[in-house]
Scaffold this motif. Structure first.
Motif, short mmCIF file in Angstrom:
data_model
loop_
_atom_site.label_atom_id
_atom_site.label_comp_id
_atom_site.label_asym_id
_atom_site.label_seq_id
_atom_site.Cartn_x
_atom_site.Cartn_y
_atom_site.Cartn_z
N ALA A 49 0.81 -1.22 0.00
CA ALA A 49 0.00 0.00 0.00
C ALA A 49 0.84 1.27 0.00
O ALA A 49 0.30 2.37 0.06
N HIS A 50 2.18 1.11 -0.07
CA HIS A 50 3.10 2.26 0.00
C HIS A 50 2.83 3.09 1.26
O HIS A 50 2.84 4.32 1.23
N ASN A 51 2.62 2.38 2.35
CA ASN A 51 2.30 3.01 3.62
C ASN A 51 3.54 2.94 4.52
O ASN A 51 3.95 1.87 4.94
N SER A 52 4.13 4.07 4.81
CA SER A 52 5.31 4.10 5.67
C SER A 52 5.09 5.08 6.81
O SER A 52 4.35 6.06 6.67
N PHE A 53 5.72 4.79 7.95
CA PHE A 53 5.58 5.64 9.12
C PHE A 53 6.49 6.85 9.04
O PHE A 53 7.66 6.75 8.70
N SER A 54 5.96 8.00 9.39
CA SER A 54 6.77 9.18 9.58
C SER A 54 7.58 9.03 10.87
O SER A 54 7.07 8.52 11.87
N PRO A 55 8.85 9.47 10.88
CA PRO A 55 9.63 9.42 12.12
C PRO A 55 8.96 10.20 13.26
O PRO A 55 9.16 9.89 14.43
N ASN A 56 8.17 11.21 12.90
CA ASN A 56 7.47 11.99 13.93
C ASN A 56 6.26 11.26 14.50
O ASN A 56 5.80 11.57 15.60
N LYS A 57 5.75 10.29 13.73
CA LYS A 57 4.51 9.62 14.13
C LYS A 57 4.75 8.53 15.17
O LYS A 57 3.94 8.36 16.09
N LEU A 58 5.85 7.79 15.04
CA LEU A 58 6.07 6.64 15.91
C LEU A 58 6.08 7.01 17.40
O LEU A 58 5.41 6.35 18.21
N PRO A 59 6.84 8.04 17.81
CA PRO A 59 6.82 8.38 19.25
C PRO A 59 5.41 8.75 19.73
O PRO A 59 5.03 8.40 20.86
#
Length: 214
Positions: A49-59
């Motif tokens: 799905a070309h779905n990747s996490f933003s580094p800002n989102k994980l925390p």
């Protein structure tokens, strides 16, 4: 085939699958509705799905999980040091239990997630999974489950099913009711939407988790 019914696709390496599972178990009892738990490979679905996490989102997501834990008392202390990890052994074991020991499935799911998010140890190796499931199933089941190609093929089929319905994350929830096409819901926080769709009772999370024990 009974209606309504729910298919709940999950990955052991998904923290929101864990939280969603605990909510689903509460609503399964409240609504008296069958739930079909199906393990799948989240990483493959996200890549498709070309779905990747933003580094800002994980925390933020982990903060969100801790807040949910504080309200519901679902145990959550954080993620393992090895994270993400390869969940193949755990997924195969759960798929095998689903087929051969279905009465053990939800207990095993919870035990694996609690090893991961309470003990903060990734259930990656066969020994890890055996330790998590000690007292629930015979440890030899893990070896059997990982030795049968058809079991892994079924996990792959579950993964393809999520791709076909244009899923992009976990948990992915399919809801079936009489004379209607199945509806997809995503995430651990969509149970109010599902309740409205099924014309079932919805409870705020604090009230829901005060009603019965996990």
């Amino acid at each position: 085939m009974s209606y309504p019914r729910i298919v709940f696709y999950f990955d052991c390496a998904s923290s929101f699958s864990y939280i969603g599972f605990e909510f689903m178990e509460k609503y399964r009892q409240l609504w008296d509705i069958p739930v079909d738990y199906r393990p799948f490979i989240l990483a493959d679905v996200m890549a498709n799905a070309h779905n990747s996490f933003s580094p800002n989102k994980l925390p933020y997501l982990f903060t969100d999980l801790k807040r949910t834990s504080a309200i519901t008392k679902i145990p959550f202390r954080g993620v393992p040091k090895t994270y993400p990890y390869d969940p193949r052994v755990a997924l195969c074991t759960l798929q095998y239990l689903k087929l051969h020991y279905p009465q053990k499935l939800t207990q095993a799911m919870r035990a694996l997630w609690q090893m991961e998010y309470v003990q903060r140890q990734a259930p990656e190796s066969a020994d890890d999974v055996k330790a998590a499931l000690a007292g629930i199933v015979d440890p030899g089941i893990v070896d059997v489950a990982t030795s049968i190609d058809e079991i892994w093929d079924q996990v792959l089929q579950n993964t393809e099913s999520v791709k076909q319905i244009k899923g992009f994350g976990a948990p992915t929830i399919l809801v079936y009711k009489q004379d209607s096409p199945p509806q997809m819901f995503f995430g651990s926080d969509r149970f109010e939407h599902i309740a409205m769709y099924l014309d079932k009772e919805f409870l705020p999370m604090k009230q829901l988790f005060a009603t019965t024990k996990l």
